[in-house]
Write a protein that holds these residues in place. Structure first.
Motif, PDB file in Angstrom:
ATOM      1  N   GLY A 558       0.775  -1.231   0.000  1.00 17.18           N
ATOM      2  CA  GLY A 558       0.000   0.000   0.000  1.00 17.18           C
ATOM      3  C   GLY A 558       0.808   1.284   0.000  1.00 17.18           C
ATOM      4  N   GLU A 559       2.112   1.175  -0.109  1.00 20.01           N
ATOM      5  CA  GLU A 559       2.926   2.396  -0.103  1.00 20.01           C
ATOM      6  C   GLU A 559       3.747   2.484  -1.384  1.00 20.01           C
ATOM      7  OE1 GLU A 559       5.038   3.344   3.726  1.00 20.01           O
ATOM      8  OE2 GLU A 559       4.191   1.391   4.226  1.00 20.01           O
ATOM      9  N   VAL A 560       4.065   3.721  -1.787  1.00 14.98           N
ATOM     10  CA  VAL A 560       4.969   3.910  -2.914  1.00 14.98           C
ATOM     11  C   VAL A 560       6.388   3.686  -2.397  1.00 14.98           C
ATOM     12  CG1 VAL A 560       5.883   5.532  -4.598  1.00 14.98           C
ATOM     13  CG2 VAL A 560       3.442   5.540  -4.054  1.00 14.98           C
ATOM     14  N   ARG A 561       7.042   2.666  -2.924  1.00 16.23           N
ATOM     15  CA  ARG A 561       8.366   2.345  -2.387  1.00 16.23           C
ATOM     16  C   ARG A 561       9.498   2.743  -3.324  1.00 16.23           C
ATOM     17  NH1 ARG A 561       8.113  -1.491   1.906  1.00 16.23           N
ATOM     18  NH2 ARG A 561      10.362  -1.645   1.698  1.00 16.23           N
ATOM     19  N   GLU A 562       9.264   2.619  -4.637  1.00 14.59           N
ATOM     20  CA  GLU A 562      10.325   2.972  -5.580  1.00 14.59           C
ATOM     21  C   GLU A 562       9.701   3.659  -6.777  1.00 14.59           C
ATOM     22  OE1 GLU A 562      12.180  -0.760  -6.484  1.00 14.59           O
ATOM     23  OE2 GLU A 562      12.732  -1.119  -4.395  1.00 14.59           O
ATOM     24  N   THR A 563      10.413   4.634  -7.358  1.00 14.75           N
ATOM     25  CA  THR A 563       9.945   5.299  -8.573  1.00 14.75           C
ATOM     26  C   THR A 563      11.132   5.489  -9.511  1.00 14.75           C
ATOM     27  OG1 THR A 563       8.435   6.550  -7.171  1.00 14.75           O
ATOM     28  CG2 THR A 563       8.642   7.282  -9.431  1.00 14.75           C
ATOM     29  N   GLY A 564      10.919   5.308 -10.809  1.00 13.68           N
ATOM     30  CA  GLY A 564      12.001   5.530 -11.760  1.00 13.68           C
ATOM     31  C   GLY A 564      11.775   4.769 -13.034  1.00 13.68           C
ATOM     32  N   THR A 565      12.766   4.780 -13.933  1.00 11.09           N
ATOM     33  CA  THR A 565      12.634   4.004 -15.159  1.00 11.09           C
ATOM     34  C   THR A 565      13.037   2.572 -14.855  1.00 11.09           C
ATOM     35  OG1 THR A 565      14.921   4.377 -15.784  1.00 11.09           O
ATOM     36  CG2 THR A 565      13.308   5.994 -16.556  1.00 11.09           C
ATOM     37  N   HIS A 566      12.726   1.695 -15.785  1.00 14.41           N
ATOM     38  CA  HIS A 566      13.058   0.287 -15.642  1.00 14.41           C
ATOM     39  C   HIS A 566      14.540   0.137 -15.294  1.00 14.41           C
ATOM     40  CE1 HIS A 566      13.254  -3.991 -16.476  1.00 14.41           C
ATOM     41  NE2 HIS A 566      14.207  -3.770 -17.383  1.00 14.41           N
ATOM     42  N   ALA A 567      15.399   0.827 -16.067  1.00 14.14           N
ATOM     43  CA  ALA A 567      16.848   0.696 -15.864  1.00 14.14           C
ATOM     44  C   ALA A 567      17.253   1.187 -14.472  1.00 14.14           C
ATOM     45  CB  ALA A 567      17.589   1.477 -16.938  1.00 14.14           C
ATOM     46  N   ASP A 568      16.694   2.349 -14.071  1.00 11.16           N
ATOM     47  CA  ASP A 568      17.006   2.898 -12.742  1.00 11.16           C
ATOM     48  C   ASP A 568      16.721   1.869 -11.664  1.00 11.16           C
ATOM     49  OD1 ASP A 568      17.509   5.246 -13.954  1.00 11.16           O
ATOM     50  OD2 ASP A 568      15.608   6.221 -13.367  1.00 11.16           O
ATOM     51  N   LEU A 569      15.492   1.308 -11.757  1.00 13.84           N
ATOM     52  CA  LEU A 569      15.017   0.430 -10.689  1.00 13.84           C
ATOM     53  C   LEU A 569      15.787  -0.884 -10.679  1.00 13.84           C
ATOM     54  CD1 LEU A 569      11.180   1.085 -10.813  1.00 13.84           C
ATOM     55  CD2 LEU A 569      12.878   2.046  -9.285  1.00 13.84           C
ATOM     56  N   ARG A 578      13.618  -7.656  -7.439  1.00 16.72           N
ATOM     57  CA  ARG A 578      13.173  -8.990  -7.014  1.00 16.72           C
ATOM     58  C   ARG A 578      11.916  -9.426  -7.781  1.00 16.72           C
ATOM     59  NH1 ARG A 578      14.072  -7.593  -1.465  1.00 16.72           N
ATOM     60  NH2 ARG A 578      16.207  -8.094  -0.916  1.00 16.72           N
ATOM     61  N   LEU A 579      10.989  -8.480  -7.926  1.00 17.30           N
ATOM     62  CA  LEU A 579       9.773  -8.783  -8.678  1.00 17.30           C
ATOM     63  C   LEU A 579      10.125  -9.226 -10.094  1.00 17.30           C
ATOM     64  CD1 LEU A 579       7.326  -5.906  -7.697  1.00 17.30           C
ATOM     65  CD2 LEU A 579       6.873  -8.339  -7.469  1.00 17.30           C
ATOM     66  N   TYR A 580      11.076  -8.520 -10.658  1.00 17.96           N
ATOM     67  CA  TYR A 580      11.475  -8.809 -12.027  1.00 17.96           C
ATOM     68  C   TYR A 580      12.055 -10.214 -12.124  1.00 17.96           C
ATOM     69  CZ  TYR A 580      13.109  -8.109 -16.742  1.00 17.96           C
ATOM     70  OH  TYR A 580      13.280  -8.235 -18.096  1.00 17.96           O
ATOM     71  N   GLN A 581      12.896 -10.553 -11.140  1.00 20.34           N
ATOM     72  CA  GLN A 581      13.479 -11.887 -11.116  1.00 20.34           C
ATOM     73  C   GLN A 581      12.399 -12.960 -11.050  1.00 20.34           C
ATOM     74  OE1 GLN A 581      16.277 -11.641  -7.808  1.00 20.34           O
ATOM     75  NE2 GLN A 581      17.781 -12.509  -9.211  1.00 20.34           N
ATOM     76  N   LEU A 582      11.417 -12.714 -10.164  1.00 17.81           N
ATOM     77  CA  LEU A 582      10.308 -13.653 -10.003  1.00 17.81           C
ATOM     78  C   LEU A 582       9.569 -13.855 -11.317  1.00 17.81           C
ATOM     79  CD1 LEU A 582       8.374 -12.928  -6.703  1.00 17.81           C
ATOM     80  CD2 LEU A 582       9.152 -15.141  -7.551  1.00 17.81           C
ATOM     81  N   GLN A 583       9.281 -12.745 -11.963  1.00 17.38           N
ATOM     82  CA  GLN A 583       8.572 -12.775 -13.231  1.00 17.38           C
ATOM     83  C   GLN A 583       9.386 -13.502 -14.273  1.00 17.38           C
ATOM     84  OE1 GLN A 583       5.781 -10.921 -14.750  1.00 17.38           O
ATOM     85  NE2 GLN A 583       4.916 -11.057 -12.712  1.00 17.38           N
ATOM     86  N   PHE A 584      10.671 -13.233 -14.231  1.00 17.40           N
ATOM     87  CA  PHE A 584      11.550 -13.832 -15.215  1.00 17.40           C
ATOM     88  C   PHE A 584      11.526 -15.356 -15.055  1.00 17.40           C
ATOM     89  CE2 PHE A 584      15.750 -15.437 -16.393  1.00 17.40           C
ATOM     90  CZ  PHE A 584      15.704 -15.154 -17.753  1.00 17.40           C
ATOM     91  N   MET A 585      11.560 -15.792 -13.787  1.00 16.97           N
ATOM     92  CA  MET A 585      11.533 -17.231 -13.537  1.00 16.97           C
ATOM     93  C   MET A 585      10.234 -17.832 -14.041  1.00 16.97           C
ATOM     94  SD  MET A 585      13.153 -17.364  -9.768  1.00 16.97           S
ATOM     95  CE  MET A 585      12.710 -19.016  -9.444  1.00 16.97           C
ATOM     96  N   ASP A 586       9.160 -17.139 -13.738  1.00 20.91           N
ATOM     97  CA  ASP A 586       7.858 -17.614 -14.164  1.00 20.91           C
ATOM     98  C   ASP A 586       7.784 -17.657 -15.678  1.00 20.91           C
ATOM     99  OD1 ASP A 586       5.408 -18.568 -13.375  1.00 20.91           O
ATOM    100  OD2 ASP A 586       4.440 -16.660 -13.818  1.00 20.91           O
ATOM    101  N   GLY A 587       8.308 -16.589 -16.275  1.00 17.72           N
ATOM    102  CA  GLY A 587       8.292 -16.479 -17.729  1.00 17.72           C
ATOM    103  C   GLY A 587       9.176 -17.534 -18.358  1.00 17.72           C
ATOM    104  N   ALA A 588      10.307 -17.812 -17.725  1.00 15.41           N
ATOM    105  CA  ALA A 588      11.242 -18.779 -18.281  1.00 15.41           C
ATOM    106  C   ALA A 588      10.618 -20.169 -18.259  1.00 15.41           C
ATOM    107  CB  ALA A 588      12.531 -18.790 -17.462  1.00 15.41           C
TER     108      ALA A 588
END
Lengths: 617, 568
Positions: A558-569, A578-588
């Motif tokens: 429920g809180e804004v934790r990070e803001t920026g472009t994909h590369a920044d984050l 971490r979210l990206y890694q999770l997605q990547f695993m799922d996607g893989a």
């Protein structure tokens, strides 16, 4: 139908409710007035029969005056024809008025439901609301058509008989009516008993139906736990209770109706005895006696209908109370609305927004972000982080407890929400299709769209191809909720629907439903085309969408934790990473799967995802 | 009687005689009243007994129908048959029959009396009668048809409201409220139009009946009057005649009503028979294997291990299963043997077939013959009740009944008396099961503890509480085979650990099949089976599967990452 809390019955007559109900007759004043006249006329006509019989006997037959007899017969025929016409008129008018009042009530309820705040629908089950609009209104129909008219008619007939009898022979009337106290006693005793057992029957029936409904809904649990025999015993017991309560009223009815008839017979006997003596002394005529006997018989029928009318009235009061409760639920407060410009810039601002469906369980805490015109912003977060709630707030479905949401610099509360929503293109997570046609669903945002316009939109988001292949193409029927279409197809239709009304701000709340990779690629491309050149607030469940956005806001608990472009984050190495890694695993993992949804992906109906079918228990 | 009185009046009579006449008139009414009382009590009473039996039969039959039937038939439809149709049938055998008898009796008696007075007059005054029947027949048919059309439109109307309420978010999002209201108004107008079509027929029907019976009275008056004048009949006979004719009025009108009661009753009865004629697709075979019911431990000693006739060996032998009506199998070539007392975990994505596999053991759906075995016997050969008695199931979604917490936990065993007495599951046993499921602390917090009502009229349990109640319910069933379908998804990891520890003891004594998405739930299992798209793709222990570095290992990594994320 089986809401047992709906089964309580209150008083049979409530002045406040009745006045409000009668208010619905106001638009049909003229018709109602006409009906009253007809009913009175009909009551008079009803009285003419015995009177004419009296005349025929006294003057025609006894004086052997056949021409007179024929004249009476002609008069009698006229009366019959008049009675036919009046009866016909009475039904026509009252039924028509009744039906129109029902229509008005249903429309009032339905329109009211369309304006109730979204939170209301979170609290109230659809089934219960449905009952209000359909069954409860129907119960009132009984009241307006059968109840009111019949009661009116009965009262006039009774009064008419009284007048006629007193005109002919007041003394004999006194004799006939000497039994009236008896009627009152019988009726009062009966009503008191029946009222109690009637309520008893209602509660027992409600229990019976609730038991059955529950067993049917939980049948797999019943069977898994071998409860059938035990259930059967319980059910028989409740069923027997219901039967016995009914048998009790059968007894009361069996006593009441013959008793009432007996009282009637007593009245006739008295008339024969007393009236006969008067005939002997020639103070009254034979015809008078016959007419009196007939009048007395007519007098008793309306009274024996009493218990039935009582039930109608009682149910109608209960129903109208529930209807008015719903109508009295306050609607969305609408601030003096500013009409939005035909096209607005598409600037959105969340300014320290706090929101809870139920305080103090905050779903959003101090959320702030802005979208500049033409900017594409993505909200990212795990399931349950509050992303979709942000979309609901922007739509004005709920109002935040603290903070402000601004569109084009104006607080949301100042906008005409309907007009604003028309300028926003929402693709909701749960694609809801309405029964009708494909074209009808694409025109949802604006019924005036031409076939060319919706076709162009469908082409743009790759929906055209599969629509063309449906039997009937754009006019192909959509059954309830689009059950015959696949998840992917429904998603494409939702894109086309949003694109067709050329929104200034697009809010795609992507679906999480799993589709195969080919369909996925198609959907991604469609979404990209949809977002081109617009302000966008993407509620991202898949990170693949994010390649095309300008900025990412990460919502966590429920809180804004990070803001920026994909590369920044990614460089930040925090939640987004971490979210990206999770997605990547799922996607893989996904491409490794056999293509489970068939070669053409989007065309496989959802019904094949069979695992969900077992959720019966 | 009336005739004699009137004739005597005409010729001069004493008041004593008059009193006698009046008394006799009243006496006749008393006798009639007694008859009516008896008939009501008899006929309507019997109809209530028939209703009772029919409802019991219906309920008993519905309980034998399999899950598949309930997926294809909306509960609302079944309920409407069990309520509306049942009551229409009762109206037919009760009031319908009563008024039919009444009508016929009254008609026969009055016509007989009328003929006795004057056959000629009877003939003339009953001339309109065929017209009445004709009217009732023609109009009855039309009214019925138009009524059905109204009902159909009413169904459309209801569906529209339902859809509009379910889709309320979309309607608001697209600002379509006004169009929705317009569309609803159109449907309402159509409804109104159809109603008016009925009203047009209806409005003529009853006045026409009244007119025709009035016509009969008119004929009697005019022709009868002439007869009297000509001296063919006495004035008393004439009066009596008109009274008899008047008695015919109500039966004639009632006849139309009775006919419609019978029409509706028969249609409703057909709809009920439709249900009763459904042959249960899943039932015990003609000569079922009936394992001895294993002696449940005395309650004081519960839970203890004891010998059981069903030991709990499970085998799936090259099982391929397709749901009825589906065109792709949900399970393909599953072979898996589980020894008694072993615990097996099933892991896999949503839709991989885990739940399907579990549902075949209790025959919620029927597996093909010779594919699923318990103790070496094909599940299809067992007595259905005995087979299910050997299974304790915690389903994916917990269905709790509107009863107390204790009654729900004791659902698999009989809880006849909570306050002592001959109970099959004592309050202590209930509490012990709840304690193992870590449910007792929650229950202590409820207003009436274990006697708190659950469901619509009681408290609403959270998802986690429901799952723990379901676990307690299954434990108390004390069966040799325990099936846990994703039963810890709504509890937090801490509670999950505690429940798993408590379950460990129970699982040692039973064959356990456990479905889960969570690695933490399944890691202790004797065997972990990974399903994908209906096939077994990996099998082994937690350690061996991690070493294999396949799909299970990937799931493990993913969940560790999720845990980290949650904690951040």
């Amino acid at each position: 139908m089986i809401d047992h809390d709906d089964d309580h019955l209150g008083r049979a007559y409530d002045h406040r409710l009745m006045r409000r109900l009668l208010g619905y007759l106001r638009p049909y004043r003229a018709s109602v007035a006409g009906a009253v006249v007809v009913v009175i006329a009909d009551a008079v006509i009803q009285l003419a029969g015995p009177w004419l019989t009296m005349q025929a006997i006294d003057h025609g037959i006894r004086e052997r005056d056949i021409p007179y007899l024929d004249r009476v017969a002609v008069l009698y025929l006229t009366v019959l024809v008049a009675g036919f016409v009046l009866g016909w008129l009475q039904t026509q008018i009252m039924q028509r008025v009744g039906q129109r009042v029902m229509l008005d009530l249903r429309m009032a309820l339905f329109s009211h439901l369309q304006r109730l705040p979204m939170a209301f629908f979170d609290r109230n089950r659809v089934g219960r609301l449905l009952t209000r609009v359909t069954n409860d209104v129907d119960v009132l129909n009984e009241l307006f058509t059968a109840g009111v008219v019949a009661i009116f008619g009965d009262v006039f007939t009774l009064v008419g008989i009284l007048i006629a009898m007193s005109r002919i022979n007041p003394e004999l009337m006194g004799v006939a009516f000497s039994v009236i106290p008896l009627i009152f006693i019988v009726t009062l005793v009966f009503r008191a008993r029946v009222r109690v057992s009637f309520r008893d029957i209602r509660t027992r029936l409600a229990r019976l139906n609730a038991f059955m409904n529950e067993t049917l809904s939980g049948m797999s649990t019943v069977q898994l736990f071998g409860r059938e025999a035990h259930n059967m015993e319980d059910f028989s017991a409740v069923n027997a209770g219901h039967r016995d309560a009914n048998l009790q009223t059968v007894f009361y009815h069996a006593v009441f109706f013959p008793a009432l008839e007996l009282v009637g017979a007593l009245a006739v006997s008295l008339i024969v005895w007393y009236g006969g003596r008067q005939v002997m002394w020639t103070s009254i005529t034979l015809g008078t006696l016959v007419a009196f006997i007939q009048y007395t018989q007519r007098f008793f029928r309306p009274i024996s209908d009493l218990s039935e009318k009582y039930n109608i009235l009682q149910q109608a009061m209960a129903s109208s109370e529930r209807i008015f409760d719903l109508l009295d639920t306050p609607v969305d407060p609408r601030a003096p609305a500013l009409a939005p410009a035909s096209r607005f810039e598409g600037r959105v601002e969340f300014d320290h927004v706090w929101f809870a469906y139920r305080e103090p369980d905050w779903v959003l805490r101090d959320v702030s972000f802005t979208i500049a015109p033409g900017e594409r912003l993505a909200l990212v977060g795990a399931t349950g982080s509050g992303k979709s709630t942000i979309a609901s707030l922007l739509l004005g479905f709920y109002a935040p407890q603290r903070g402000t949401i601004r569109v084009d610099g104006r607080p949301l509360a100042e906008w005409d929400l309907g007009a604003l929503r028309r300028r926003l293109g929402f693709v909701l997570q749960d694609v809801f299709l309405f029964s009708g046609t494909i074209a009808g669903n694409l025109r949802l945002g604006d019924p005036a769209l031409t076939r060319e316009q919706i076709e162009r939109a469908a082409r743009e988001v790759h929906a055209h191809a599969f629509i063309e292949r449906l039997p009937g193409g754009y006019d192909a029927p959509v059954v309830e909720r689009g059950a015959t279409l696949s998840a992917g197809q429904r998603q494409l239709l939702a894109f086309a629907r949003a694109l067709a009304c050329d929104p200034s701000l697009l809010v795609p709340d992507e679906a999480t439903s799993s589709v195969d990779p080919r369909a996925e690629a198609l959907l991604q491309d469609a979404l990209r085309r949809l977002m081109r050149g617009r302000s966008c607030l993407v509620i991202a469940h898949r990170l693949t969408t994010i390649q095309d956005v300008n900025r990412v806001v990460v919502i966590h608990h429920g809180e804004v934790r990070e803001t920026g472009t994909h590369a920044d984050l990614m460089a930040l190495g925090g939640i987004y990473y971490r979210l990206y890694q999770l997605q990547f695993m799922d996607g893989a993992r996904r491409p490794a799967q056999p293509n489970s949804n068939g070669a053409n992906g989007v065309e496989v109906p959802d019904s094949q995802v069979v695992d969900t079918r077992l959720d019966l228990s | 009687m009336l005739r004699l009185a009137v004739d005597d009046l005409y010729h001069g009579v004493t008041s004593l005689k008059l009193a006698r006449y009046a008394g006799i008139l009243f006496a006749i009414a008393v006798v009639g009243g007694v008859f009516k009382y008896l008939m009501r009590l008899g006929v309507i009473g019997i109809s209530r007994h028939i209703e009772y039996d029919l409802r019991n039969d219906l309920f008993a039959h519905l309980q034998t129908l399999p899950v598949q039937y309930y997926q294809a038939t909306p509960t609302g439809d079944l309920m409407s048959r069990a309520t509306n149709d049942l009551s229409a049938v009762r109206m037919m055998v009760g009031p319908g029959f009563m008024y039919l008898v009444n009508t016929v009796t009254v008609a026969v008696i009055s016509i007989a009396c009328m003929i006795a007075i004057s056959p000629r007059l009877t003939f003339y005054s009953l001339l309109p009668l065929p017209l009445v029947s004709l009217t009732a027949w023609i109009f009855g048919e039309r009214i019925h048809r138009r009524f059905e059309r109204i009902q159909a439109q009413f169904a459309v109307l209801s569906a529209r409201v339902q859809e509009s309420l379910s889709g309320v978010r979309v309607i608001r999002a697209f600002a379509r409220e006004a169009e929705e209201i317009e569309a609803f108004r159109d449907l309402n107008r159509e409804y109104l139009e159809r109603s008016e079509r009925l009203i047009r027929v209806w409005g003529i029907f009853y006045p026409l009946l009244a007119f025709l019976s009035g016509l009969a009275a008119l004929l009697a008056l005019d022709l009868g009057g002439r007869e009297v004048v000509r001296g063919h009949i006495s004035l008393g006979q004439f009066v009596a005649f008109t009274v008899y004719l008047a008695m015919l009025n109500w039966p004639v009108v009632a006849l139309g009503w009775v006919i419609s009661l019978f029409q509706r009753g028969m249609a409703s009865f057909r709809r009920l028979v439709e249900i009763l004629d459904v042959v249960p697709a899943i039932a015990s075979p003609p000569r079922p294997v009936r394992p001895e019911a294993w002696p449940r431990a005395p309650l004081e000693a519960w839970p203890v291990a004891h010998p059981r006739p069903i030991r709990g060996a499970i085998e799936f032998r090259d099982l391929t299963f397709t749901y009825p009506g589906a065109d792709r199998p949900a399970l393909r070539g599953i072979s898996l043997a589980i020894a008694p007392g072993q615990s097996v975990a099933l892991v896999g994505r949503t839709g991989s077939g885990k739940t399907t596999l579990l549902s075949l053991l209790p025959r919620l759906f029927d597996p093909p013959p010779r594919t699923v075995f318990v103790d070496g016997v094909d599940v299809r050969d067992f007595d259905l009740g005995a087979l299910r008695a050997a299974l304790a199931v915690v389903p994916q979604e917990t269905f709790l009944f509107s009863a107390t917490v204790a009654e729900n936990i004791a659902y698999g065993r009989r809880l006849t008396d909570l306050d002592g007495g001959a109970a099959d599951a004592s309050p202590e046993a209930v509490e012990r099961a709840a304690t193992i499921a870590r449910f007792t602390p929650d229950v202590r917090g409820f207003p009436d503890g274990f006697r708190t009502m659950v469901g619509e009229r009681g408290i609403t349990l959270s998802g986690g509480q429901r799952q723990r109640a379901a676990i307690a319910r299954a434990l108390l069933r004390d069966a040799p085979i325990l099936l846990l379908d994703d039963c810890l998804s709504s509890v937090d990891t801490h509670t999950e650990d505690a429940i798993l520890k408590g379950l460990a003891g129970e699982m040692r004594r039973r064959t356990t099949l456990l479905v889960s998405h969570r690695v933490s739930t399944v890691r202790e299992a004797d065997l972990i089976v990974v399903l994908d798209d209906g096939r077994i793709v990996e099998r082994g222990t937690h350690a061996s599967l991690l070493a294999l570095d396949g799909r299970y290992a990937e799931l493990h990594r993913q969940q560790r990452l999720e845990e980290e994320l949650e904690a951040s």
